[in-house]
Design a protein around this motif. Structure first.
Motif, PDB file in Angstrom:
ATOM      1  N   PHE A 115      14.537  -0.741  -1.231  1.00 14.97           N
ATOM      2  CA  PHE A 115      15.787  -1.393  -0.842  1.00 14.97           C
ATOM      3  C   PHE A 115      15.512  -2.328   0.322  1.00 14.97           C
ATOM      4  CE2 PHE A 115      17.131   2.336  -3.133  1.00 14.97           C
ATOM      5  CZ  PHE A 115      18.155   1.840  -3.932  1.00 14.97           C
ATOM      6  N   THR A 116      15.938  -3.582   0.184  1.00  8.28           N
ATOM      7  CA  THR A 116      15.620  -4.622   1.155  1.00  8.28           C
ATOM      8  C   THR A 116      16.816  -5.539   1.365  1.00  8.28           C
ATOM      9  OG1 THR A 116      14.190  -6.556   1.558  1.00  8.28           O
ATOM     10  CG2 THR A 116      14.631  -6.012  -0.729  1.00  8.28           C
ATOM     11  N   ASN A 117      16.851  -6.171   2.544  1.00  6.16           N
ATOM     12  CA  ASN A 117      17.895  -7.194   2.765  1.00  6.16           C
ATOM     13  C   ASN A 117      17.472  -8.548   2.194  1.00  6.16           C
ATOM     14  OD1 ASN A 117      16.272  -8.573   4.785  1.00  6.16           O
ATOM     15  ND2 ASN A 117      17.007  -7.136   6.332  1.00  6.16           N
ATOM     16  N   GLY A 118      16.217  -8.655   1.752  1.00  4.92           N
ATOM     17  CA  GLY A 118      15.746  -9.841   1.055  1.00  4.92           C
ATOM     18  C   GLY A 118      15.164 -10.939   1.918  1.00  4.92           C
ATOM     19  N   TRP A 119      15.294 -10.843   3.228  1.00  6.75           N
ATOM     20  CA  TRP A 119      14.926 -11.954   4.106  1.00  6.75           C
ATOM     21  C   TRP A 119      13.459 -12.355   3.967  1.00  6.75           C
ATOM     22  CZ3 TRP A 119      17.928 -15.040   7.134  1.00  6.75           C
ATOM     23  CH2 TRP A 119      17.271 -15.862   8.052  1.00  6.75           C
ATOM     24  N   TYR A 120      12.567 -11.372   3.856  1.00  5.76           N
ATOM     25  CA  TYR A 120      11.130 -11.653   3.872  1.00  5.76           C
ATOM     26  C   TYR A 120      10.512 -11.750   2.476  1.00  5.76           C
ATOM     27  CZ  TYR A 120      11.500 -10.298   8.806  1.00  5.76           C
ATOM     28  OH  TYR A 120      11.857 -10.211  10.131  1.00  5.76           O
ATOM     29  N   VAL A 121      11.315 -11.648   1.434  1.00  2.00           N
ATOM     30  CA  VAL A 121      10.775 -11.654   0.083  1.00  2.00           C
ATOM     31  C   VAL A 121      10.305 -13.056  -0.307  1.00  2.00           C
ATOM     32  CG1 VAL A 121      11.279 -11.263  -2.358  1.00  2.00           C
ATOM     33  CG2 VAL A 121      12.209  -9.712  -0.625  1.00  2.00           C
ATOM     34  N   THR A 122       9.082 -13.128  -0.803  1.00  5.04           N
ATOM     35  CA  THR A 122       8.531 -14.362  -1.367  1.00  5.04           C
ATOM     36  C   THR A 122       8.066 -14.058  -2.793  1.00  5.04           C
ATOM     37  OG1 THR A 122       6.282 -13.893  -0.634  1.00  5.04           O
ATOM     38  CG2 THR A 122       7.721 -15.096   0.904  1.00  5.04           C
ATOM     39  N   ALA A 123       7.782 -15.099  -3.540  1.00  2.00           N
ATOM     40  CA  ALA A 123       7.290 -14.902  -4.898  1.00  2.00           C
ATOM     41  C   ALA A 123       5.988 -14.108  -4.899  1.00  2.00           C
ATOM     42  CB  ALA A 123       7.095 -16.249  -5.585  1.00  2.00           C
ATOM     43  N   ALA A 124       5.100 -14.427  -3.962  1.00  2.00           N
ATOM     44  CA  ALA A 124       3.815 -13.719  -3.893  1.00  2.00           C
ATOM     45  C   ALA A 124       4.017 -12.256  -3.521  1.00  2.00           C
ATOM     46  CB  ALA A 124       2.904 -14.407  -2.885  1.00  2.00           C
ATOM     47  N   ALA A 125       4.899 -11.999  -2.559  1.00  4.89           N
ATOM     48  CA  ALA A 125       5.156 -10.617  -2.149  1.00  4.89           C
ATOM     49  C   ALA A 125       5.768  -9.820  -3.292  1.00  4.89           C
ATOM     50  CB  ALA A 125       6.074 -10.592  -0.931  1.00  4.89           C
ATOM     51  N   ALA A 126       6.668 -10.435  -4.042  1.00  5.95           N
ATOM     52  CA  ALA A 126       7.293  -9.763  -5.177  1.00  5.95           C
ATOM     53  C   ALA A 126       6.256  -9.385  -6.225  1.00  5.95           C
ATOM     54  CB  ALA A 126       8.371 -10.661  -5.780  1.00  5.95           C
ATOM     55  N   ARG A 127       5.350 -10.298  -6.532  1.00  4.08           N
ATOM     56  CA  ARG A 127       4.305 -10.006  -7.521  1.00  4.08           C
ATOM     57  C   ARG A 127       3.406  -8.870  -7.038  1.00  4.08           C
ATOM     58  NH1 ARG A 127       4.278 -15.754  -7.869  1.00  4.08           N
ATOM     59  NH2 ARG A 127       2.505 -15.859  -6.429  1.00  4.08           N
ATOM     60  N   ASP A 158       0.828  -1.206   0.000  1.00  7.25           N
ATOM     61  CA  ASP A 158       0.000   0.000   0.000  1.00  7.25           C
ATOM     62  C   ASP A 158       0.863   1.258   0.000  1.00  7.25           C
ATOM     63  OD1 ASP A 158      -2.467  -1.360   0.033  1.00  7.25           O
ATOM     64  OD2 ASP A 158      -2.363  -1.603   2.195  1.00  7.25           O
ATOM     65  N   ILE A 159       2.019   1.198   0.667  1.00  7.77           N
ATOM     66  CA  ILE A 159       2.930   2.344   0.665  1.00  7.77           C
ATOM     67  C   ILE A 159       3.470   2.565  -0.744  1.00  7.77           C
ATOM     68  CG2 ILE A 159       5.121   3.232   1.560  1.00  7.77           C
ATOM     69  CD1 ILE A 159       4.542   1.673   4.162  1.00  7.77           C
ATOM     70  N   VAL A 160       3.897   1.483  -1.400  1.00  8.89           N
ATOM     71  CA  VAL A 160       4.369   1.593  -2.782  1.00  8.89           C
ATOM     72  C   VAL A 160       3.270   2.174  -3.664  1.00  8.89           C
ATOM     73  CG1 VAL A 160       5.060   0.262  -4.819  1.00  8.89           C
ATOM     74  CG2 VAL A 160       6.070  -0.245  -2.578  1.00  8.89           C
ATOM     75  N   LEU A 162       4.137  -6.391  -5.030  1.00  8.97           N
ATOM     76  CA  LEU A 162       4.834  -5.107  -5.056  1.00  8.97           C
ATOM     77  C   LEU A 162       4.888  -4.530  -6.468  1.00  8.97           C
ATOM     78  CD1 LEU A 162       7.738  -5.814  -2.569  1.00  8.97           C
ATOM     79  CD2 LEU A 162       5.927  -4.108  -2.283  1.00  8.97           C
ATOM     80  N   PHE A 163       5.200  -5.363  -7.450  1.00 11.33           N
ATOM     81  CA  PHE A 163       5.241  -4.845  -8.812  1.00 11.33           C
ATOM     82  C   PHE A 163       3.845  -4.507  -9.320  1.00 11.33           C
ATOM     83  CE2 PHE A 163       9.514  -6.823  -8.861  1.00 11.33           C
ATOM     84  CZ  PHE A 163      10.230  -5.700  -9.257  1.00 11.33           C
ATOM     85  N   ALA A 164       2.835  -5.266  -8.899  1.00  5.13           N
ATOM     86  CA  ALA A 164       1.465  -4.923  -9.258  1.00  5.13           C
ATOM     87  C   ALA A 164       1.053  -3.586  -8.657  1.00  5.13           C
ATOM     88  CB  ALA A 164       0.511  -6.028  -8.791  1.00  5.13           C
ATOM     89  N   ALA A 165       1.645  -3.233  -7.504  1.00  5.15           N
ATOM     90  CA  ALA A 165       1.351  -1.962  -6.851  1.00  5.15           C
ATOM     91  C   ALA A 165       2.039  -0.782  -7.529  1.00  5.15           C
ATOM     92  CB  ALA A 165       1.763  -2.018  -5.384  1.00  5.15           C
TER      93      ALA A 165
END
Length: 336
Positions: free
Chosen positions: A101-113, A87-89, A115-118
């Protein structure tokens, strides 16, 4: 390119030509799951209810539009600790270019999709060493190296424009800058870009856990930049590193004029290195008034304390940029 994305990028380009403000560094939280040796943000996090809300981010996006079209660098802490990150994005994607910018620890395929959809324009994943042992020790968290590369893969697969929108971000320090080519080979094999920033050990909330490189290194960095086209950094930024490290003549910093910082509770300062130099808070007065005060005070013009990537970006494109920096922008640096 999608039509909204094209409009945002054209709007940003016109904004640069008009010499308007164009870069906002935004810490949405100081909380983080890692304890990097050169960072003092994670011990100084605010409670979630004290951080800016999604409604406040929406209001901020509108106020930024009154000043120009911005590259909004969404940072932390670790941004993924906020469950409302998409929602922030989305709040900034309507008229601006949100980067993450992220350290990557919490990134999942669903989260990535999601974010780009946002509307996420680009994302950088922090990786400072080409081996797990040193990276994990630097982050004080076992498994950080593997999780970071898995995040890179997930983000690349989710990005509408693939490798153009994903990069590895490396902090250049004395004990790792000679490893940069190995890291560049790893990011090239992964099919993503690569960016760097020079360590800043002296700024507020920076811990003295690592040392700056010793000059000379600009020649080697520029040679790598020429050899690896996915090395997404302005050439001028790399070429000036030796001058900074040897306290030679440097251009006037534009922090506070065409770029500024907003922290997780709404405090506005000239840059992330001077977040203790607060000139106002967006919860208390309009951003335009605060920005006018920043320009009047001219804090950046009196400072040569860092040569980080955010300063290099501002330096490259400030006051309309140069033909060389525009070429870099539309070739190496573009997101689509």
């Amino acid at each position: 390119m999608d039509l909204p994305g094209l409009r945002r990028q054209l709007g940003f380009a016109v904004n640069l030509l008009r010499w308007r403000p164009f870069q906002c560094l935004l810490q949405i939280t100081n909380r983080c799951n890692m304890k990097c040796s050169f960072c003092d943000f994670w011990p100084n996090g605010a409670l979630p209810h004290e951080e800016l809300t999604i409604d406040e981010f929406r209001q901020l996006a509108g106020q930024l539009s009154g000043l120009g079209r911005f590259l909004v660098s969404i940072e932390g802490g670790e941004p993924f600790v906020r469950t409302d990150l998409p929602d922030i994005v989305r709040a900034f994607a309507g008229h601006h270019l949100p980067l993450l910018f992220t350290n990557g620890w919490y990134v999942t395929a669903a989260a990535a999709r999601e974010l780009f959809a946002a509307g996420l324009a680009q994302v950088g994943v922090s990786i400072d060493y080409p081996d797990a042992e040193r990276h994990d020790r630097q982050r004080a968290l076992a498994g950080a190296f593997g999780r970071a590369w898995r995040a890179v893969d997930a983000l690349r697969e989710a990005a509408p424009h693939g490798e153009r929108q994903v990069h590895v971000m490396t902090v250049l320090m004395e004990d790792n800058w000679r490893d940069l080519e190995a890291l560049l080979e790893m990011s090239a094999a992964r099919g993503v870009g690569h960016s760097v920033t020079l360590l800043s050990p002296n700024g507020f909330r920076r811990a003295p856990g690592r040392a700056l490189p010793a000059a000379p290194l600009s020649g080697e960095l520029v040679a790598l930049w020429r050899r690896y086209p996915h090395f997404r950094t302005f050439g001028d930024y790399l070429a000036r590193m030796d001058a900074f490290l040897t306290a030679d003549a440097m251009p006037t910093c534009r922090a506070g004029v065409q770029s500024f910082n907003i922290d997780h509770v709404g405090n506005v300062s000239p840059c992330i290195e001077k977040i203790d130099t607060v000139v106002g808070n967006i919860r208390e007065e309009p951003l335009a008034a605060i920005h006018a005060r920043l320009v009047e005070r001219g804090e950046g013009a009196r400072c040569q304390a860092c040569w980080t990537a955010c300063r290099g970006f501002s330096q490259a494109l400030g006051e309309c940029g140069t033909p060389a920096t525009w070429w870099d922008l539309v070739t190496r640096m573009r997101s689509a």
